[in-house]
Design a protein around this motif. Structure first.
Motif, PDB file in Angstrom:
ATOM      1  N   SER A  92      12.189 -15.230  28.998  1.00 10.06           N
ATOM      2  CA  SER A  92      13.534 -15.290  28.435  1.00 10.06           C
ATOM      3  C   SER A  92      13.476 -15.070  26.896  1.00 10.06           C
ATOM      4  O   SER A  92      14.386 -14.522  26.331  1.00 10.06           O
ATOM      5  CB  SER A  92      14.372 -16.714  28.580  1.00 10.06           C
ATOM      6  OG  SER A  92      13.379 -17.745  28.193  1.00 10.06           O
ATOM      7  N   PHE A  95      13.901 -11.483  26.410  1.00  8.96           N
ATOM      8  CA  PHE A  95      15.257 -11.058  26.931  1.00  8.96           C
ATOM      9  C   PHE A  95      16.077 -11.310  25.612  1.00  8.96           C
ATOM     10  O   PHE A  95      17.092 -10.561  25.485  1.00  8.96           O
ATOM     11  CB  PHE A  95      15.625 -11.507  28.169  1.00  8.96           C
ATOM     12  CG  PHE A  95      15.156 -10.695  29.262  1.00  8.96           C
ATOM     13  CD1 PHE A  95      13.930  -9.919  28.951  1.00  8.96           C
ATOM     14  CD2 PHE A  95      15.555 -10.897  30.683  1.00  8.96           C
ATOM     15  CE1 PHE A  95      13.388  -9.089  30.112  1.00  8.96           C
ATOM     16  CE2 PHE A  95      15.003 -10.181  31.471  1.00  8.96           C
ATOM     17  CZ  PHE A  95      14.059  -9.404  31.452  1.00  8.96           C
ATOM     18  N   GLU A  99      18.572  -8.918  23.544  1.00  8.09           N
ATOM     19  CA  GLU A  99      19.950  -9.175  23.495  1.00  8.09           C
ATOM     20  C   GLU A  99      20.502  -9.102  21.919  1.00  8.09           C
ATOM     21  O   GLU A  99      21.403  -8.520  21.600  1.00  8.09           O
ATOM     22  CB  GLU A  99      20.427 -10.581  24.187  1.00  8.09           C
ATOM     23  CG  GLU A  99      21.842 -10.850  23.879  1.00  8.09           C
ATOM     24  CD  GLU A  99      22.380 -12.486  23.904  1.00  8.09           C
ATOM     25  OE1 GLU A  99      23.332 -12.682  23.746  1.00  8.09           O
ATOM     26  OE2 GLU A  99      21.235 -13.329  24.244  1.00  8.09           O
ATOM     27  N   LEU A 177      21.127 -11.577  30.802  1.00  6.93           N
ATOM     28  CA  LEU A 177      19.670 -11.654  30.825  1.00  6.93           C
ATOM     29  C   LEU A 177      19.123 -12.930  31.102  1.00  6.93           C
ATOM     30  O   LEU A 177      17.798 -12.672  31.668  1.00  6.93           O
ATOM     31  CB  LEU A 177      19.715 -10.970  29.374  1.00  6.93           C
ATOM     32  CG  LEU A 177      20.225  -9.698  28.968  1.00  6.93           C
ATOM     33  CD1 LEU A 177      19.902  -9.419  27.378  1.00  6.93           C
ATOM     34  CD2 LEU A 177      19.295  -8.668  29.605  1.00  6.93           C
ATOM     35  N   SER A 181      15.949 -13.057  33.620  1.00  3.22           N
ATOM     36  CA  SER A 181      14.597 -13.505  33.318  1.00  3.22           C
ATOM     37  C   SER A 181      14.105 -14.776  34.257  1.00  3.22           C
ATOM     38  O   SER A 181      13.129 -14.691  34.701  1.00  3.22           O
ATOM     39  CB  SER A 181      14.430 -14.202  32.011  1.00  3.22           C
ATOM     40  OG  SER A 181      15.455 -15.421  31.496  1.00  3.22           O
TER      41      SER A 181
END
Length: 194
Positions: A92, A95, A99, A177, A181
């Motif tokens: 994460s 990700f 983002e 996202l 993840s």
């Protein structure tokens, strides 16, 4: 019975078909020729392959080389590979960086996911004793191959494929996202969700 399905865009194949298929990528002469043309223009080998995923136009490719988003996308892709090799930190975090960098241009997120899919397809190809696309990443691919069997790699490919399709929808990018993840981490850690 054996059926052969040919497509120029694997992202257009629904995940249920893709998950039950043995995917074989054939580098068309056009792609090979394009990569060679980039190499003739002094483009780095890795970047030439990455550019061939983005475009088949030489002028566009050479302009993309000057875009800092291109280098950032490659950096994030390399972080995903590192995560696959040794998942120390949560996916994460990568990700979230993705983002934050590309919230206004989802095309770069799709590009990162396409590279990731090709990398995972190479993992499948190693298991199937087939030729790989990212030959220059063979060491990384081999390392991930020891951790991902065909089923795990294909499952993650399907998750990414679904995410690429959902990027076109007006949904909350951050939530999508983060959910992706978590789904990928569960696949890697063999955790069943309830």
């Amino acid at each position: 019975t054996i059926g052969i399905l040919l497509t120029e865009d694997q992202n257009q194949i629904i995940p249920t078909i893709l998950s039950r298929s043995q995917v074989v990528l054939y580098l068309e002469d056009e792609v090979t020729s394009f990569i060679n043309h980039l190499l003739d223009n002094q483009v780095d080998n890795q970047k030439a392959y990455y550019l061939s995923v983005l475009t088949k136009d030489i002028d566009t490719a050479l302009n993309i080389l000057d875009d800092p988003n291109f280098d950032l996308a490659i950096k994030l892709f390399n972080q995903i590979i590192s995560y696959f090799e040794n998942p120390k930190l949560p996916l994460s975090l990568i990700f979230t960086s993705m983002e934050q960098a590309f919230i206004n241009d989802k095309a770069w997120i799709s590009f990162i996911f396409e590279l990731t899919t090709l990398f995972l397809l190479d993992v499948v190809h190693i298991h199937m004793n087939q030729k790989i696309f990212f030959e220059f990443l063979k060491e990384n691919i081999m390392q991930v191959t020891t951790k991902f069997d065909v089923k795990k790699a294909t499952s993650i490919i399907n998750l990414i494929h679904e995410a690429i399709l959902n990027l076109r929808l007006p949904i909350n990018l951050s939530l999508r996202l983060q959910a992706l993840s978590i789904q990928i981490e569960r696949q890697i850690n063999n955790v069943k969700h309830s």
